[in-house]
Design a protein around this motif. Structure first.
Motif, PDB file in Angstrom:
ATOM      1  N   THR A  32      15.176 -37.121  -2.402  1.00  0.00           N
ATOM      2  CA  THR A  32      16.268 -37.746  -1.677  1.00  0.00           C
ATOM      3  C   THR A  32      17.529 -37.024  -2.111  1.00  0.00           C
ATOM      4  O   THR A  32      17.589 -36.455  -3.205  1.00  0.00           O
ATOM      5  N   ALA A  74      19.193 -42.493   1.741  1.00  0.00           N
ATOM      6  CA  ALA A  74      17.973 -43.172   1.305  1.00  0.00           C
ATOM      7  C   ALA A  74      16.723 -42.496   1.860  1.00  0.00           C
ATOM      8  O   ALA A  74      15.623 -42.709   1.375  1.00  0.00           O
ATOM      9  N   ARG A 105      14.865 -37.902  -7.089  1.00  0.00           N
ATOM     10  CA  ARG A 105      16.137 -38.331  -6.509  1.00  0.00           C
ATOM     11  C   ARG A 105      17.311 -37.567  -7.137  1.00  0.00           C
ATOM     12  O   ARG A 105      17.488 -37.600  -8.340  1.00  0.00           O
TER      13      ARG A 105
END
Length: 161
Positions: free
Chosen positions: A22, A27, A157
């Motif tokens: 991500t 998101a 992430r």
């Protein structure tokens, strides 16, 4: 490259799934792929396309390396890029195919949270191509015990641009 780009070019190139990520402020989960070589018979200019895609994978790989705290990821060059990352296009296709097989098995175990089995497959990939940056990064994550926990989904992430 993105999943969309891969889908549009999968007839022309052999790809490797590098990671699922991500980006900051989003998101949406994005698969990232690396084009490795042109498939015989495609009408694509392989060298030009691979050079462009290698730059894109290098940028994603560099961001991945920078996002992982306290891991030994190589010495940065004058532009801040890690020397761990490199272009695979000079390797024989059989070597690349073997690397992809081992790497993607490791990535599958990494994604499901089985770090011990992921480590085994990433070690096989590293024995195939010792300098492969994505293998080194994920192997270090596994060895560092970045435990998946109960909410682990295998997504890396990025917290900042």
């Amino acid at each position: 490259v993105s999943g969309t780009t891969r889908e549009g070019a999968q007839e022309a190139f052999r790809f490797r799934h590098v990671a699922t990520i991500t980006v900051p402020g989003k998101a949406q989960v994005l698969p990232v792929y690396e084009p490795l070589y042109a498939i015989s018979g495609s009408d694509t200019s392989a060298d030009e396309e691979l050079e462009v895609s290698s730059i894109a994978v290098h940028k994603v790989g560099t961001r991945l390396l920078r996002s992982v705290d306290s891991l030994d990821v190589g010495t940065p060059d004058s532009k801040g890029n890690s020397t761990v990352l490199h272009c695979l296009k000079s390797l024989p296709r059989l070597t690349l195919d073997t690397l992809v097989e081992f790497y993607e098995k490791g990535l599958g175990h990494f994604g499901s949270g089985n770090l011990e089995e992921a480590t085994r497959w990433f070690e096989n990939a590293q024995r195939t191509v010792a300098e492969d940056g994505p293998t080194q990064v994920l192997l270090q994550l596994c060895r560092a015990g970045r435990t998946p926990g109960t909410t682990w989904d295998g997504v890396i992430r990025f917290e900042q641009k």
